[in-house]
Design a protein around this motif. Structure first.
Motif, PDB file in Angstrom:
ATOM      1  N   PHE A  56     -22.153  61.381  29.069  1.00  0.00           N
ATOM      2  CA  PHE A  56     -21.404  62.034  30.145  1.00  0.00           C
ATOM      3  C   PHE A  56     -19.901  61.746  30.043  1.00  0.00           C
ATOM      4  N   THR A  57     -19.521  60.833  29.184  1.00  0.00           N
ATOM      5  CA  THR A  57     -18.093  60.574  28.981  1.00  0.00           C
ATOM      6  C   THR A  57     -17.507  61.476  27.898  1.00  0.00           C
ATOM      7  N   TYR A  58     -18.218  61.616  26.774  1.00  0.00           N
ATOM      8  CA  TYR A  58     -17.653  62.335  25.632  1.00  0.00           C
ATOM      9  C   TYR A  58     -18.040  63.806  25.595  1.00  0.00           C
ATOM     10  N   LEU A  59     -19.225  64.171  26.078  1.00  0.00           N
ATOM     11  CA  LEU A  59     -19.648  65.566  25.996  1.00  0.00           C
ATOM     12  C   LEU A  59     -18.755  66.496  26.833  1.00  0.00           C
ATOM     13  N   PRO A  60     -18.446  66.141  28.112  1.00  0.00           N
ATOM     14  CA  PRO A  60     -17.576  67.042  28.887  1.00  0.00           C
ATOM     15  C   PRO A  60     -16.150  67.108  28.356  1.00  0.00           C
ATOM     16  N   SER A  61     -15.720  66.093  27.572  1.00  0.00           N
ATOM     17  CA  SER A  61     -14.338  66.115  27.085  1.00  0.00           C
ATOM     18  C   SER A  61     -14.087  67.294  26.151  1.00  0.00           C
ATOM     19  N   ALA A  62     -15.150  67.832  25.534  1.00  0.00           N
ATOM     20  CA  ALA A  62     -14.975  68.995  24.671  1.00  0.00           C
ATOM     21  C   ALA A  62     -14.543  70.213  25.476  1.00  0.00           C
ATOM     22  N   ALA A  63     -14.962  70.258  26.758  1.00  0.00           N
ATOM     23  CA  ALA A  63     -14.609  71.405  27.596  1.00  0.00           C
ATOM     24  C   ALA A  63     -13.365  71.157  28.436  1.00  0.00           C
ATOM     25  N   TYR A  64     -13.157  69.905  28.850  1.00  0.00           N
ATOM     26  CA  TYR A  64     -12.066  69.638  29.790  1.00  0.00           C
ATOM     27  C   TYR A  64     -10.871  68.951  29.123  1.00  0.00           C
ATOM     28  N   GLY A  65     -10.998  68.490  27.898  1.00  0.00           N
ATOM     29  CA  GLY A  65      -9.872  67.957  27.168  1.00  0.00           C
ATOM     30  C   GLY A  65      -9.305  66.690  27.779  1.00  0.00           C
ATOM     31  N   TYR A  66      -7.950  66.644  27.843  1.00  0.00           N
ATOM     32  CA  TYR A  66      -7.274  65.425  28.300  1.00  0.00           C
ATOM     33  C   TYR A  66      -7.602  65.094  29.747  1.00  0.00           C
ATOM     34  N   MET A  67      -8.009  66.111  30.535  1.00  0.00           N
ATOM     35  CA  MET A  67      -8.324  65.873  31.937  1.00  0.00           C
ATOM     36  C   MET A  67      -9.496  64.901  32.099  1.00  0.00           C
ATOM     37  N   TRP A  68     -10.361  64.862  31.110  1.00  0.00           N
ATOM     38  CA  TRP A  68     -11.563  64.018  31.170  1.00  0.00           C
ATOM     39  C   TRP A  68     -11.359  62.673  30.450  1.00  0.00           C
ATOM     40  N   GLY A  69     -10.215  62.498  29.875  1.00  0.00           N
ATOM     41  CA  GLY A  69      -9.996  61.315  29.035  1.00  0.00           C
ATOM     42  C   GLY A  69     -10.065  60.000  29.792  1.00  0.00           C
ATOM     43  N   GLY A  70      -9.749  60.021  31.076  1.00  0.00           N
ATOM     44  CA  GLY A  70      -9.782  58.774  31.837  1.00  0.00           C
ATOM     45  C   GLY A  70     -11.159  58.169  31.977  1.00  0.00           C
ATOM     46  N   MET A  71     -12.214  58.972  31.771  1.00  0.00           N
ATOM     47  CA  MET A  71     -13.577  58.455  31.914  1.00  0.00           C
ATOM     48  C   MET A  71     -13.932  57.444  30.833  1.00  0.00           C
ATOM     49  N   THR A  72     -13.203  57.471  29.726  1.00  0.00           N
ATOM     50  CA  THR A  72     -13.499  56.496  28.667  1.00  0.00           C
ATOM     51  C   THR A  72     -13.171  55.069  29.112  1.00  0.00           C
ATOM     52  N   GLY A  73     -12.266  54.929  30.066  1.00  0.00           N
ATOM     53  CA  GLY A  73     -11.942  53.593  30.564  1.00  0.00           C
ATOM     54  C   GLY A  73     -13.131  52.935  31.249  1.00  0.00           C
ATOM     55  N   PHE A  74     -13.909  53.731  31.990  1.00  0.00           N
ATOM     56  CA  PHE A  74     -15.085  53.161  32.655  1.00  0.00           C
ATOM     57  C   PHE A  74     -16.172  52.809  31.644  1.00  0.00           C
ATOM     58  N   LEU A  75     -16.284  53.645  30.592  1.00  0.00           N
ATOM     59  CA  LEU A  75     -17.237  53.314  29.527  1.00  0.00           C
ATOM     60  C   LEU A  75     -16.824  52.018  28.835  1.00  0.00           C
ATOM     61  N   ALA A  76     -15.529  51.841  28.600  1.00  0.00           N
ATOM     62  CA  ALA A  76     -15.055  50.604  27.976  1.00  0.00           C
ATOM     63  C   ALA A  76     -15.360  49.394  28.843  1.00  0.00           C
ATOM     64  N   GLY A  77     -15.186  49.517  30.179  1.00  0.00           N
ATOM     65  CA  GLY A  77     -15.517  48.420  31.083  1.00  0.00           C
ATOM     66  C   GLY A  77     -16.993  48.102  31.077  1.00  0.00           C
ATOM     67  N   SER A  78     -17.852  49.128  31.039  1.00  0.00           N
ATOM     68  CA  SER A  78     -19.299  48.899  31.015  1.00  0.00           C
ATOM     69  C   SER A  78     -19.731  48.207  29.737  1.00  0.00           C
ATOM     70  N   VAL A  79     -19.095  48.572  28.620  1.00  0.00           N
ATOM     71  CA  VAL A  79     -19.416  47.926  27.346  1.00  0.00           C
ATOM     72  C   VAL A  79     -19.110  46.433  27.416  1.00  0.00           C
TER      73      VAL A  79
END
Length: 360
Positions: A56-79
């Motif tokens: 859900f972090t990387y798949l929507p980024s193909a459609a929404y581009g930079y607007m969705w990029g901030g979601m990777t920060g939460f994935l990094a925190g979960s890791v």
């Protein structure tokens, strides 16, 4: 910020609805990952939830581009929260590097790419730090509650132990002297009066001891306890021999050894038919002091008839252990019971030796 970016683009209702659903799923997964003890509760399922968050972090980024990029920060925190340190920090760095490389390949300048990289990296650190802070605060509150419960339990144990050590001896002394007084009244009334005076002294001292137990402070003297033991055992028609070499010791050690002697005398009175008792205090090796009490008539079958026979030896062992000492005791084939207490003396000095021999 991601939501504001999506609203600013004025996306179609269908695309905005899908994006909102994705944000809701990521928020739920992040809440699960950030809760205290997530590692223990999730177990191996953490790989499934991390995988779902990555999708859900990387798949929507193909459609929404930079607007969705901030979601990777939460994935990094979960890791960082769920994985072991080495792979966690490696993946954390990989997420930041992917954001930088992906932005460059998408045509952004290196300054913009650096911005797109640093934003999720910092967001991941914030998520990781706040989640850990929440866990630490919870553990702190749990620890404080546990320490409070332990403090209450320790105080109850101290109060019960002190009452046992004090009143067991005092009541035994009062009982023995009262029996002696009853025998003396018909034939030796004057001596009976003297014994009554001693009973009153013991009673007053018992009351004072109980008050000191309640206040949490109690100090005893081994020398005074030896004199008291002589009086009580003599009243019980026990021949007493005291071989005492007194050395300067700390008040704490003096109190513990006095308590040991008091309990030993109580056991002689309650759990044996003793005719003879030897009390020895001497210097041991390595700057330690040894107290031993040996009495005959220690029939293992002879026990006090009261419902509660006491737990004095266990209390004494705990007291001696607290000051770095130890307690040993055993029966011999000749129905002799030997109790030895050894503890370190904190001070050194000239010893005053004396031998006292008493007989009824």
């Amino acid at each position: 910020m991601t939501l504001l970016n999506l609203l600013e683009e004025q996306l179609p209702a269908s695309a905005l609805s899908v994006a909102l659903m994705g944000l809701a799923v990521i928020s739920l997964l992040q809440y699960i990952h950030s809760t205290p003890e997530a590692q223990r509760r999730l177990g191996r399922r953490k790989y499934l939830t991390l995988g779902a968050q990555a999708v859900f972090t990387y798949l929507p980024s193909a459609a929404y581009g930079y607007m969705w990029g901030g979601m990777t920060g939460f994935l990094a925190g979960s890791v960082l929260l769920l994985l072991p340190p080495r792979p966690a920090w490696a993946l954390y760095g990989a997420i930041g590097a992917e954001m930088f490389a992906g932005s460059l390949l998408s045509g952004y300048t290196w300054e913009q790419s650096l911005y797109f990289c640093l934003t999720p990296v910092l967001c991941g650190l914030v998520v990781y730090g706040l989640s850990l802070l929440s866990q630490v605060i919870r553990e702190l509150h749990d620890t404080r509650s546990e320490l409070a419960r332990m403090a209450v339990a320790q105080e109850r144990l101290r109060f019960a132990r002190d009452l046992h050590d004090l009143l067991g001896y005092s009541l035994s002394s009062i009982t023995l002297k009262s029996e002696l007084i009853r025998r003396l009244i018909p034939t030796q009334p004057q001596q009976a009066v003297e014994e009554v005076a001693e009973v009153l002294t013991i009673s007053r001292q018992s009351l004072a001891d109980v008050r000191t137990v309640a206040s949490g402070y109690r100090e005893m003297s081994l020398e005074q306890e030896i004199a008291s033991a002589r009086s009580v055992l003599t009243a019980a028609e026990v021949d007493v021999r005291a071989e005492v070499t007194l050395h300067p010791v700390s008040s704490e050690v003096d109190t513990v050894l006095a308590t040991v002697l008091r309990e030993a005398v109580t056991n002689v009175l309650r759990h044996s038919r003793a005719d003879r008792c030897v009390i020895t205090v001497a210097r041991a090796d390595h700057g330690r002091v040894r107290l031993s009490v040996v009495n005959d008539g220690a029939d293992p079958a002879h026990r006090d008839a009261s419902l509660d026979s006491g737990s004095g030896l266990g209390n004494l062992a705990a007291r001696l252990q607290a000051v770095g000492g130890r307690l040993t005791f055993h029966h011999t084939d000749s129905c002799t019971f030997r109790l030895e207490a050894e503890a370190p003396a904190e001070h050194t000095g000239t010893a005053a030796t004396r031998t006292e021999e008493f007989a009824t």
